[in-house]
Structures are given as structure tokens and as C-alpha cells.
Design an enzyme around this catalytic site. Structure first.
Site, PDB file in Angstrom:
ATOM      1  N   ARG A   1       0.859  -1.184   0.000  1.00  0.00           N
ATOM      2  CA  ARG A   1       0.000   0.000   0.000  1.00  0.00           C
ATOM      3  C   ARG A   1       0.897   1.238   0.000  1.00  0.00           C
ATOM      4  O   ARG A   1       2.033   1.200   0.483  1.00  0.00           O
ATOM      5  CB  ARG A   1      -0.863   0.021   1.265  1.00  0.00           C
ATOM      6  CG  ARG A   1      -1.934  -1.044   1.303  1.00  0.00           C
ATOM      7  CD  ARG A   1      -3.103  -0.682   0.389  1.00  0.00           C
ATOM      8  NE  ARG A   1      -4.210  -1.593   0.529  1.00  0.00           N
ATOM      9  CZ  ARG A   1      -4.545  -2.544  -0.367  1.00  0.00           C
ATOM     10  NH1 ARG A   1      -3.840  -2.700  -1.473  1.00  0.00           N
ATOM     11  NH2 ARG A   1      -5.586  -3.316  -0.176  1.00  0.00           N
TER      12      ARG A   1
ATOM     13  N   HIS B   1      -1.798   0.933  -9.391  1.00  0.00           N
ATOM     14  CA  HIS B   1      -2.447  -0.058  -8.512  1.00  0.00           C
ATOM     15  C   HIS B   1      -3.110  -1.179  -9.322  1.00  0.00           C
ATOM     16  O   HIS B   1      -4.305  -1.440  -9.194  1.00  0.00           O
ATOM     17  CB  HIS B   1      -3.470   0.621  -7.583  1.00  0.00           C
ATOM     18  CG  HIS B   1      -3.748  -0.169  -6.332  1.00  0.00           C
ATOM     19  ND1 HIS B   1      -3.953   0.407  -5.111  1.00  0.00           N
ATOM     20  CD2 HIS B   1      -3.854  -1.497  -6.111  1.00  0.00           C
ATOM     21  CE1 HIS B   1      -4.188  -0.528  -4.195  1.00  0.00           C
ATOM     22  NE2 HIS B   1      -4.126  -1.707  -4.797  1.00  0.00           N
TER      23      HIS B   1
HETATM   24  C1  GLV Z   1      -5.596  -4.850  -3.923  1.00  0.00           C
HETATM   25  O1  GLV Z   1      -4.888  -3.936  -3.682  1.00  0.00           O
HETATM   26  C2  GLV Z   1      -6.140  -5.769  -2.956  1.00  0.00           C
HETATM   27  O2  GLV Z   1      -6.016  -5.517  -1.741  1.00  0.00           O
HETATM   28  O3  GLV Z   1      -6.707  -6.785  -3.365  1.00  0.00           O
END
Ligand code: GLV
Length: 308
Positions: A223, A271
Site C-alpha cells: 500500500r 495499482h
Molecule cells: C488490492 O490492492 C487488494 O487488496 O486486493
């Protein structure tokens, strides 16, 4: 008894078809439509609505649509509600592909060749075998362990670090805060896959970078909150790190003027490292619902004290 699904309409369509076929007995509602609120026992969501406790007074299980649960706003979730993270095969496969791509790209100098191409430079180095690269992965869990297995099969020297000891064949394992420095000292390519908790927020910082061998590569597919963003560019500019591959940032998306966009040694992706696929994710939740109804343990139960 009903379930509410809270994410994009495209995903909702696939989930509602799966549920209609497998569990026509459970009414399936697509947020913001919920049916009678007191009937809602299950919620499947990436992020939760703010007033969760008053909204669904009889909620029993919250199914995260992601492997991570930090985005759910746990402070909002009433204490008795079970929280389940997503455990399903496509999420694992996607992460294996992303980390392998990033490790191979660093090992085979692809980030440097991409910079050279922009400058019309034709300058190749002699290839070094994979076994000369020590890959250290933080977070040997549902995603990290299969990623390590694949890296081992490609010939990398692999290390893993976790809060509690985990074993993966062919991987030298390190555990807990006491072994972090030793792990970092022998890591040329650092992969961050730990869950984001109060204990791991900001873990990728200047002091950690200084414990890596000079010229190490950082791959963050955890993250944005794991990284102290102000510490990254100085580490790259001093040569302490030679490359960063970031799939996550704070905030997402980064503002247009953010220095990460243009830094020659940062490779940014939006992401996308891995996401649950709706069909397999819906099947995983259906399987967990069957376990729950039978009084059996579900897979992926979050320990709220630990935060993952
Ligand atoms: C993506 O970032 C997830 O947590 O699946």
C-alpha cells in the site's frame, strides 16, 4: 437474510449472476439498493459506507473484495462483525506475474534500457545470472509465499521476512523485528507485500533503505502508506537505491505535479499489480458462506487486534 454488494456495476453484474445461480435463496442487492436494511447479514465491499453500524444493524460478515482490508475503514465496523479478506487464485496469479515482471526487469536492466532508449543510447551489459540476485520479500502470507516459490523456480536467491516465522522451500526465512536488519543486509531486490497496519505504516523509510546494500531495488506492491514518500527520492538520488517500482501511492492517483511521475528511477503503475477477478472472487465468497452456515471456520478471517 440478504447480501449487499458495494463496488462497480461491472463487478456487481458478474456477482449477481453467480449468486442467482448458486444461492437463489439469498436476496442479492447492489448498492445503493439494499432491500430491508435489517435483513442484511452480509456485505461484500472494497470500501464500506460510513454509517455501517446504523445502516445494517444485523450485519454478521463483511467480505473484503481485496486481499488488503486497510481500505475498509475498520473503525467503522461494529465489533461483532466478522471481517474476511479475499483469498482467491487470480489474485495470487496476478501478484506472481507482477513481482516476477518487476524482478526480471531489474535483474535484466530493462529499466536502464528504457531510460537509454529515450536518449538514443545503445549500450548493453553482460547478463548476470539470476542466482546472483538476492530477492527479499516482506510478508510471507497468502500472496507472498507463492510469489517466493515462483522466484525460487527462476533461480533467484530468495529470502522472506514475516512477523512470525514462515517456511517456504528454498527460501531463507527471517522473523520479527529482531531479524529485520539481517534480512535487509542481504537483500538486493526488496519486495513489500506486508499488510498495512499500525506496525507497518511507514516501514519503507530512510533508515530501512540505509540497511539495504547500496544500489538495491525497491518494489512496493503493498500500500502507499508503507512508504515514507519524502524519503524515496533522496535515497534514489544518492544511489542508495537504484530503482523503485511502485504500484501504490498516497494519494491514488498521485497529483499531476508529484515528483514521482517524472523521476527517471521510479517506475509507477496505477495499482494494477493484482486484483480479484469477479467470477473467482464470487465463488470464494460463496464457499465461505457455505462454511459459515455450516458452523465451520471461513478462510481469510481477519484478526482485528493484529489488523490482518
Ligand atoms: C488490492 O490492492 C487488494 O487488496 O486486493
Amino acid at each position: 437474510m440478504s447480501i449487499v454488494f458495494h463496488h462497480t456495476p461491472e463487478r456487481a453484474k458478474i456477482w449477481s449472476e453467480k449468486f442467482a445461480k448458486a444461492r437463489p435463496d439469498i436476496p442479492f442487492h447492489i448498492w445503493p439498493e439494499t432491500g430491508p436494511k435489517e435483513d442484511v447479514r452480509y456485505l461484500a465491499a472494497w470500501k464500506t459506507p460510513d454509517d455501517l453500524a446504523t445502516l445494517f444493524p444485523n450485519l454478521e460478515v463483511l467480505f473484503s473484495l481485496g486481499a488488503g482490508i486497510d481500505q475498509l475503514n475498520l473503525a467503522n465496523v461494529p465489533p461483532g462483525v466478522k471481517i474476511i479478506r479475499m483469498v482467491e487464485s487470480s489474485l495470487v496469479e496476478g501478484m506472481i506475474e507482477y513481482v516476477l515482471w518487476a524482478v526480471l526487469s531489474f535483474h535484466r536492466d530493462m529499466f536502464r534500457y528504457a531510460r537509454q532508449q529515450r536518449e538514443h543510447v545503445w549500450d548493453g551489459s553482460h547478463n548476470r545470472p539470476a542466482k546472483l540476485y538476492r530477492v527479499g520479500l516482506m510478508g510471507m502470507g497468502e500472496l507472498g509465499s507463492p510469489v517466493l516459490e515462483k522466484l525460487v523456480s527462476f533461480g533467484y536467491e530468495c529470502r522472506g521476512w514475516s512477523r512470525s516465522r514462515r517456511e517456504v522451500p528454498g527460501v531463507k526465512s527471517f522473523a520479527g523485528a529482531g531479524e529485520l536488519d539481517a534480512f535487509l543486509a542481504e537483500t538486493d531486490i526488496l519486495v513489500c507485500l506486508v499488510p498495512l497496519t499500525d506496525a507497518t505504516r511507514g516501514i519503507l523509510n530512510r533508515s530501512l533503505f540505509e540497511k539495504l546494500p547500496k544500489g538495491a531495488c525497491l518494489i512496493n506492491c503493498g500500500r502507499g502508506g508503507h512508504l515514507v514518500q519524502d524519503d524515496l527520492i533522496p535515497a534514489l538520488d544518492s544511489g542508495q537505491l537504484s530503482q523503485a517500482v511502485l504500484d501504490v501511492a498516497t494519494p491514488e492517483p498521485l497529483p499531476p505535479e508529484h515528483p514521482f511521475w517524472n523521476h527517471p528511477r521510479i517506475f509507477l503503475t496505477p495499482h494494477i499489480a493484482s486484483a480479484a477477478q469477479s467470477d473467482t472472487a464470487a465463488e470464494a465468497v460463496l464457499a465461505n458462506l457455505r462454511r459459515y452456515e455450516a458452523g465451520e471456520p471461513m478462510t481469510g478471517v481477519i484478526d482485528t487486534g493484529r489488523g490482518y
